[in-house]
Design a protein around this motif. Structure first.
Motif, PDB file in Angstrom:
ATOM      1  N   ALA A 191     -15.762   2.856  -5.734  1.00 39.29           N
ATOM      2  CA  ALA A 191     -16.494   4.122  -5.628  1.00 39.29           C
ATOM      3  C   ALA A 191     -17.559   4.050  -4.544  1.00 39.29           C
ATOM      4  CB  ALA A 191     -17.133   4.468  -6.969  1.00 39.29           C
TER       5      ALA A 191
ATOM      6  N   GLU B  54     -15.120   9.027  -0.451  1.00 47.25           N
ATOM      7  CA  GLU B  54     -14.319  10.167   0.000  1.00 47.25           C
ATOM      8  C   GLU B  54     -12.960  10.252  -0.696  1.00 47.25           C
ATOM      9  OE1 GLU B  54     -12.832   6.723   2.395  1.00 47.25           O
ATOM     10  OE2 GLU B  54     -14.767   7.392   1.612  1.00 47.25           O
ATOM     11  N   LYS B  55     -12.552   9.173  -1.375  1.00 50.73           N
ATOM     12  CA  LYS B  55     -11.260   9.171  -2.048  1.00 50.73           C
ATOM     13  C   LYS B  55     -11.388   9.727  -3.470  1.00 50.73           C
ATOM     14  CE  LYS B  55      -9.323   5.224   0.511  1.00 50.73           C
ATOM     15  NZ  LYS B  55      -8.360   6.027   1.278  1.00 50.73           N
ATOM     16  N   THR B  56     -10.307  10.257  -3.969  1.00 52.57           N
ATOM     17  CA  THR B  56     -10.297  10.761  -5.339  1.00 52.57           C
ATOM     18  C   THR B  56     -10.232   9.587  -6.321  1.00 52.57           C
ATOM     19  OG1 THR B  56      -7.884  10.890  -5.474  1.00 52.57           O
ATOM     20  CG2 THR B  56      -9.046  12.809  -4.561  1.00 52.57           C
ATOM     21  N   ILE B  57     -10.521   9.863  -7.579  1.00 55.15           N
ATOM     22  CA  ILE B  57     -10.421   8.827  -8.611  1.00 55.15           C
ATOM     23  C   ILE B  57      -8.989   8.300  -8.683  1.00 55.15           C
ATOM     24  CG2 ILE B  57     -10.555   8.365 -11.095  1.00 55.15           C
ATOM     25  CD1 ILE B  57     -12.884  10.321 -11.237  1.00 55.15           C
ATOM     26  N   GLY B  58      -8.022   9.200  -8.534  1.00 52.82           N
ATOM     27  CA  GLY B  58      -6.626   8.780  -8.551  1.00 52.82           C
ATOM     28  C   GLY B  58      -6.289   7.831  -7.420  1.00 52.82           C
ATOM     29  N   GLU B  59      -6.811   8.116  -6.222  1.00 50.07           N
ATOM     30  CA  GLU B  59      -6.557   7.250  -5.069  1.00 50.07           C
ATOM     31  C   GLU B  59      -7.206   5.881  -5.267  1.00 50.07           C
ATOM     32  OE1 GLU B  59      -6.175  10.382  -1.336  1.00 50.07           O
ATOM     33  OE2 GLU B  59      -8.179   9.914  -2.141  1.00 50.07           O
ATOM     34  N   ARG B  60      -8.420   5.874  -5.800  1.00 47.18           N
ATOM     35  CA  ARG B  60      -9.095   4.592  -6.043  1.00 47.18           C
ATOM     36  C   ARG B  60      -8.390   3.802  -7.148  1.00 47.18           C
ATOM     37  NH1 ARG B  60     -14.014   7.767  -5.149  1.00 47.18           N
ATOM     38  NH2 ARG B  60     -14.426   7.869  -7.396  1.00 47.18           N
ATOM     39  N   THR B  61      -7.865   4.499  -8.131  1.00 43.83           N
ATOM     40  CA  THR B  61      -7.125   3.826  -9.204  1.00 43.83           C
ATOM     41  C   THR B  61      -5.862   3.167  -8.665  1.00 43.83           C
ATOM     42  OG1 THR B  61      -7.980   5.371 -10.871  1.00 43.83           O
ATOM     43  CG2 THR B  61      -5.987   4.142 -11.436  1.00 43.83           C
ATOM     44  N   ARG B  62      -5.183   3.840  -7.734  1.00 43.44           N
ATOM     45  CA  ARG B  62      -3.978   3.253  -7.129  1.00 43.44           C
ATOM     46  C   ARG B  62      -4.337   1.986  -6.351  1.00 43.44           C
ATOM     47  NH1 ARG B  62      -2.372   8.661  -6.742  1.00 43.44           N
ATOM     48  NH2 ARG B  62      -3.330   8.968  -4.696  1.00 43.44           N
TER      49      ARG B  62
END
Length: 292
Positions: free
Chosen positions: A47, A52-60
């Motif tokens: 984070a 700038e990334k979404t939570i989904g992108e960071r989770t991936r």
């Protein structure tokens, strides 16, 4: 206890790599979905680094990181029995960038971050350059495990220097043709001696010790970036950062160059960096010295 651990890991290392990767898949599911090892630290770090990334992108990114993280363990176990031909095929690089300085009578200081799989790189570089390779390592608190890992890391003839006693243990090699390998992306142990740089949107403390050492010894500074081409295959790229640090730079500018290099490397392959360490556990305070 050492012999029990070593014997068990050696037997595991005899398994074919595809079988070890099946075990890695199994343990990945346990570590990520079951135990959730340091998952909060990883997600907090991501984070900070990628707002700038979404939570989904960071989770991936986190999922891919954990998979490679567990892969790195089984790959390290493989060090116990893998042949030189195994590494010749699976860990390649532009070794000539480092090796050419041997003929020039120049020592090299190699700096990199915790990108997978640095353990394989430690073994392969000894075979590919003519310098005496000095690898700085952080001792493990468990004496049997520390002994096992020292054996793993020195299997090709690397000289290991404890991070706790590096200055003293380095002295016998100072006047020789050496390549000193430093993983320089962890939080400084002595915060008062650190300098602060902008790293992933946050003022971050870095030690300037590697830069000071390179300047003092006028060692050629080379940065290393490891990329995974596919599972079980890696390539390292060496980039000369400073050929004559004693004449051409200062410790702050040289450290800044590494900070920029490290961030660029991580942004290119974010799932390859060791997100489980708390890189931003310290906060900049008024009066702390900025290095830029």
């Amino acid at each position: 206890m050492y012999y029990i651990i070593y014997a068990f890991l050696y037997l595991c290392s005899l398994l074919p790599l595809p079988v070890l990767y099946l075990l890695s898949d199994f343990f990945y599911a346990i570590v990520y979905y079951g135990i959730g090892y340091r998952k909060k630290v990883v997600m907090d770090n991501l984070a900070i680094a990628f707002p700038e990334k979404t939570i989904g992108e960071r989770t991936r990114i986190a999922r891919d990181f954990y998979h490679k993280f567990i892969d790195s363990f089984v790959e390290t176990v493989k060090l116990l029995s893998a042949s030189d031909a195994f590494f010749e095929k699976r860990f390649t690089g532009n070794w000539e960038v480092v090796d050419r300085y041997y003929d020039q009578g120049r020592s090299v200081q190699l700096i990199l971050g915790h990108t997978f799989n640095w353990e394989w790189g430690n073994v392969q570089i000894v075979r590919k350059i003519r310098h005496t390779f000095l690898g700085v390592y952080m001792p493990i608190s468990s004496k049997p495990l520390n002994r096992v890992f020292k054996k793993l890391r020195s299997r090709s003839g690397a000289v290991l220097l404890s991070a706790h006693h590096m200055t003293r243990e380095f002295l016998p090699y100072r006047r020789t043709l050496y390549c000193l390998g430093l993983v320089a992306d962890q939080s400084p142990g002595h915060l008062k001696k650190a300098r602060w740089f902008h790293f992933f949107n946050r003022r971050t403390a870095f030690t300037v010790g590697p830069a000071k050492g390179a300047i003092t010894n006028d060692a050629v500074v080379v940065f290393a970036a490891i990329e995974r081409r596919r599972r079980g295959y890696y390539e390292v790229t060496f980039t000369v950062a400073e050929e004559h640090p004693k004449n051409d730079t200062d410790e702050h500018r040289l450290t800044q160059k590494f900070v920029h290099f490290l961030e660029t490397t991580i942004r290119k392959n974010p799932d390859m960096w060791l997100w489980t360490h708390r890189r931003w556990k310290h906060e900049w305070k008024e009066g702390d010295v900025m290095g830029e």
